[in-house]
Design a protein around this motif. Structure first.
Motif, short mmCIF file in Angstrom:
data_model
loop_
_atom_site.label_atom_id
_atom_site.label_comp_id
_atom_site.label_asym_id
_atom_site.label_seq_id
_atom_site.Cartn_x
_atom_site.Cartn_y
_atom_site.Cartn_z
N GLU A 199 18.82 -0.33 -27.44
CA GLU A 199 19.77 0.26 -26.91
C GLU A 199 19.25 1.42 -28.44
OE1 GLU A 199 21.94 0.06 -24.92
OE2 GLU A 199 21.08 -2.00 -24.06
N LYS A 200 19.57 1.31 -29.14
CA LYS A 200 18.97 2.81 -30.32
C LYS A 200 18.17 3.15 -29.47
CE LYS A 200 18.28 3.69 -34.45
NZ LYS A 200 17.09 2.88 -35.83
N LEU A 201 17.35 2.83 -29.25
CA LEU A 201 16.17 4.14 -28.56
C LEU A 201 16.68 4.68 -26.98
CD1 LEU A 201 12.76 1.76 -28.92
CD2 LEU A 201 13.17 3.76 -29.60
N LYS A 202 17.61 3.80 -26.63
CA LYS A 202 18.00 4.63 -24.89
C LYS A 202 18.35 5.53 -26.05
CE LYS A 202 17.47 0.96 -21.50
NZ LYS A 202 17.87 0.04 -20.96
N ARG A 203 19.23 4.91 -26.90
CA ARG A 203 20.65 6.01 -27.11
C ARG A 203 20.06 7.34 -28.52
NH1 ARG A 203 22.37 4.29 -31.46
NH2 ARG A 203 21.81 5.02 -32.74
N GLN A 204 18.72 7.22 -28.57
CA GLN A 204 18.22 8.33 -28.93
C GLN A 204 17.32 9.17 -28.35
OE1 GLN A 204 15.60 6.44 -32.45
NE2 GLN A 204 16.83 6.58 -33.64
N LEU A 205 17.18 8.60 -27.53
CA LEU A 205 15.84 9.42 -26.41
C LEU A 205 17.22 10.53 -25.53
CD1 LEU A 205 13.14 9.76 -24.68
CD2 LEU A 205 14.13 8.06 -23.83
N ALA A 206 18.17 9.80 -25.09
CA ALA A 206 19.09 9.95 -24.73
C ALA A 206 20.14 11.58 -25.46
CB ALA A 206 20.09 9.37 -24.30
N GLU A 207 20.14 11.67 -26.28
CA GLU A 207 19.92 12.54 -27.16
C GLU A 207 19.05 13.41 -28.24
OE1 GLU A 207 21.28 10.25 -31.36
OE2 GLU A 207 22.89 9.95 -30.43
N ALA A 208 17.96 13.05 -27.65
CA ALA A 208 16.73 14.88 -27.73
C ALA A 208 16.46 14.77 -26.18
CB ALA A 208 15.39 13.12 -28.12
N GLU A 209 16.68 14.08 -25.30
CA GLU A 209 16.94 14.88 -23.89
C GLU A 209 18.37 16.16 -23.86
OE1 GLU A 209 16.55 11.76 -21.30
OE2 GLU A 209 14.35 12.04 -21.70
N ALA A 210 19.17 15.45 -24.76
CA ALA A 210 20.12 16.75 -24.41
C ALA A 210 20.10 17.80 -25.11
CB ALA A 210 21.37 15.42 -24.87
N GLN A 211 19.61 17.31 -26.49
CA GLN A 211 19.20 18.79 -27.46
C GLN A 211 18.17 19.52 -27.13
OE1 GLN A 211 17.75 16.31 -30.79
NE2 GLN A 211 19.85 16.54 -32.07
N LEU A 212 16.84 18.96 -26.45
CA LEU A 212 15.94 19.75 -25.67
C LEU A 212 16.87 20.52 -24.15
CD1 LEU A 212 12.83 20.34 -25.11
CD2 LEU A 212 12.49 18.70 -23.73
#
Length: 102
Positions: A47-60
């Motif tokens: 879940e932490k990895l999925k959240r980090q991935l979503a945050e990184a995609e949003a920042q991109l």
């Protein structure tokens, strides 16, 4: 189980691609830890990895968008160049008149 491994592999590939895109921006080296996670079972690490991935995609995506105009344009912005061009044209026209009259 094979599908779970495929999902895990695709998550890893996404993270790997993201790292490749941003590795020239990284200033500090880090030792990465590999954790094997079963996507079939609820896991806080996944879940932490999925959240980090979503945050990184949003920042991109936020970086890709042009900055929004903060408000009305400042009066006179860009007019210096226009005035310089007008003065230059007048100067060149005056030079041409002087050459023609000689």
């Amino acid at each position: 189980m094979l599908r779970a491994l495929s999902d895990c592999t695709s998550e890893f590939i996404k993270l790997s691609i993201q790292f490749d895109e941003q590795k020239d921006q990284v200033a500090v080296e880090q030792i990465l830890r590999v954790v094997f996670i079963d996507p079939e079972c609820p896991n806080p690490a996944l879940e932490k990895l999925k959240r980090q991935l979503a945050e990184a995609e949003a920042q991109l995506e936020a970086r890709k968008k042009p900055p929004e105009e903060a408000g009305p344009r400042v009066v006179g912005e860009g007019l210096v160049i226009d005035e310089w061009k007008e003065r230059r044209e007048r100067y060149l026209a005056q030079q041409q008149i002087d050459v023609d009259s000689v």
